[in-house]
Design a protein around this motif. Structure first.
Motif, PDB file in Angstrom:
ATOM      1  N   ASP A  41     -11.935   1.800   4.465  1.00  0.00           N
ATOM      2  CA  ASP A  41     -13.374   2.034   4.289  1.00  0.00           C
ATOM      3  C   ASP A  41     -14.196   0.932   4.939  1.00  0.00           C
TER       4      ASP A  41
ATOM      5  N   ARG B 230      -6.785  10.678  -7.755  1.00  0.00           N
ATOM      6  CA  ARG B 230      -5.554  10.169  -7.156  1.00  0.00           C
ATOM      7  C   ARG B 230      -4.369  11.008  -7.610  1.00  0.00           C
TER       8      ARG B 230
ATOM      9  N   LYS C 256      -5.756   6.076  -3.455  1.00  0.00           N
ATOM     10  CA  LYS C 256      -7.060   5.450  -3.218  1.00  0.00           C
ATOM     11  C   LYS C 256      -7.795   5.111  -4.515  1.00  0.00           C
TER      12      LYS C 256
ATOM     13  N   SER D 186       0.805  -1.225   0.000  1.00  0.00           N
ATOM     14  CA  SER D 186       0.000   0.000   0.000  1.00  0.00           C
ATOM     15  C   SER D 186       0.837   1.274   0.000  1.00  0.00           C
TER      16      SER D 186
ATOM     17  N   ASP E 254     -16.668   8.159  -5.306  1.00  0.00           N
ATOM     18  CA  ASP E 254     -15.475   7.313  -5.456  1.00  0.00           C
ATOM     19  C   ASP E 254     -14.935   7.374  -6.883  1.00  0.00           C
TER      20      ASP E 254
ATOM     21  N   GLY F 199      -6.438   1.082   1.486  1.00  0.00           N
ATOM     22  CA  GLY F 199      -7.440   2.135   1.283  1.00  0.00           C
ATOM     23  C   GLY F 199      -8.847   1.585   1.356  1.00  0.00           C
TER      24      GLY F 199
ATOM     25  N   LEU G 292      -4.208   7.412   0.974  1.00  0.00           N
ATOM     26  CA  LEU G 292      -5.298   8.227   0.429  1.00  0.00           C
ATOM     27  C   LEU G 292      -4.937   8.815  -0.926  1.00  0.00           C
TER      28      LEU G 292
END
Length: 416
Positions: free
Chosen positions: A255, A238, A222, A80, A233, A251, A219
């Motif tokens: 959520d 990004r 994401k 990530s 979304d 990410g 983030l």
């Protein structure tokens, strides 16, 4: 073809993982299944997050488990934050440093590593000087290395990384819940634990926590998969490359573990029950008390091994309290000894890997397995097996030495 009902043998598991699961955790796992969005279940999820913060000694907002084994936690955190071409520095002092390199390289990182002999750890200043020279985005390092039974000091390294604006990611799989790990005080940005070691929960989850420095990168990368993405979304801009893995995308997992409860996968319900109970038991015992207990049983085990006439392996000053490494005596087939311990005494200890394969045994005193009766059982059985293999040991001394340690504690003896 018919199959017999499951009937597994009772074992005394004294490996560095997996270990014996606390009976209270096993009971929790038999709790009726709830839907993953049932308010009764999401309440448990929130409590797991709270308890993870306490065990990791952090004020981080994000603290939740990855569904998967410990290396799944390592991969989720590294996947990530690593983008192709990122510099990552990995100091290697055992098998699992090599694993960190493997994961980082697979996600396109430019990995720089240094190594020290297995059985030793790094002088923090050596690592700090290398960080200054390499200027990496990330330092990834193991805290408790089970392959060698050593623990790497991190306080100075963490402080230096923060001063140089380098992210510090730590594999604390073997140490969390049994050894003092100060996430915030040591300036650790992201850290991974394991369930199957000092937490005494079955393998299958990897508790992690990370701070706002890592959250910012996540983030910026994401991406929500199209089948569940809202218009918001879909319009999210990004500023970095999207995270390569779907399953290990922190990410989307953020959520899922937030009040939004955006579905990512079907949560492993019974494992959440197990982790909830395992964390609760750690906090009920108290971190300081738990660390003292692990050191007590380590002391008794070490006293017994030395009294038997066997040699310990590795740098004694940086020994991992919950793993004791024993040099296999010359002329002894270590695997035959392990097999006899299992077959005749139903006790399991471990061998090791790489350059240490066939050279040491590893005995774990972790979590629920870290008990007086287990320490005495493994000492007595090991002595008996070595005698059967015609090895000259100091007969009867091991148990007496361990009992002396316990007797010296008197009323202060820490029990499970």
């Amino acid at each position: 073809m018919g199959y017999n009902q499951l009937n597994t043998p009772n074992r005394t598991i004294m490996t560095p993982g997996p270990v014996e699961v606390d009976p209270r955790v096993l009971r929790a796992m038999s709790t009726p299944i709830l839907g993953q969005f049932d308010p009764a279940f999401t309440k448990l999820m929130n409590e797991v997050m709270e308890m993870q913060r306490a065990v990791f000694q952090t004020n981080n907002h994000w603290a939740f488990p990855i569904d998967g084994t410990s290396r799944g936690g390592n991969e989720a955190l590294l996947a990530s934050i690593i983008e192709p071409g990122d510099k990552v520095f990995v100091p290697i002092f055992g098998r699992f440093g090599h694993l960190l390199v493997e994961i980082c390289e697979r996600y396109g990182a430019e990995v720089h590593s240094i190594q020290c002999p297995w059985g030793e750890v790094f002088d923090p200043q050596v690592v700090i000087e290398e960080v200054k020279k390499v200027s990496p985005k990330i330092v990834a390092i193991v805290h408790g290395e089970t392959s060698t039974g050593r623990v790497q000091p991190l306080a100075e390294i963490g402080k230096a990384c923060r001063e140089q604006d380098v992210l510090l990611v730590v594999d604390a799989v073997a140490s969390i819940g049994g050894v003092d790990v100060k996430t915030d005080e040591w300036f650790i940005d992201g850290i991974i634990g394991g369930t199957q070691k000092c937490l005494s929960v079955p393998s299958g989850m990897a508790p992690i926590t990370f701070n706002e420095r890592i959250e910012k990168i996540i983030l910026e990368r994401k991406k929500v998969e199209a089948g569940i993405a809202t218009e918001t979304d879909q319009n999210y801009k990004r500023s970095r490359l999207a995270i390569a893995s779907n399953y290990f995308d922190l990410g989307m997992l953020m959520d899922y573990w937030s009040p939004r409860r955006l579905n990512h996968h079907t949560e492993a319900t019974s494992m959440i029950y197990a982790l909830h109970e395992g964390l609760r038991l750690v906090l009920e015992e108290g971190l300081d008390h738990r660390f003292v207990r692990h050191k007590l049983h380590e002391k008794a085990l070490v006293a017994g091994i030395e009294a038997m006439g066997l040699n310990l392996f590795g740098d004694a000053h940086h020994k991992l309290p919950c793993v004791t490494c024993i040099e296999i005596p010359s002329g002894v087939d270590g695997e035959l000894v392990r097999s006899m311990l299992l077959e005749e005494f139903s006790i399991e200890i471990a061998s090791s890997f790489g350059p240490l394969h066939g050279k040491i045994w590893r005995v774990g005193t972790m979590g629920y397995s870290c008990r007086k009766e287990n320490v005495l059982a493994v000492l007595g059985a090991l002595e008996a097996v070595l005698i059967r293999h015609h090895i000259n040991v100091n007969r009867g001394e091991a148990l007496q030495a361990a009992l002396d340690v316990y007797a010296a504690e008197g009323k202060k003896t820490v029990t499970l």
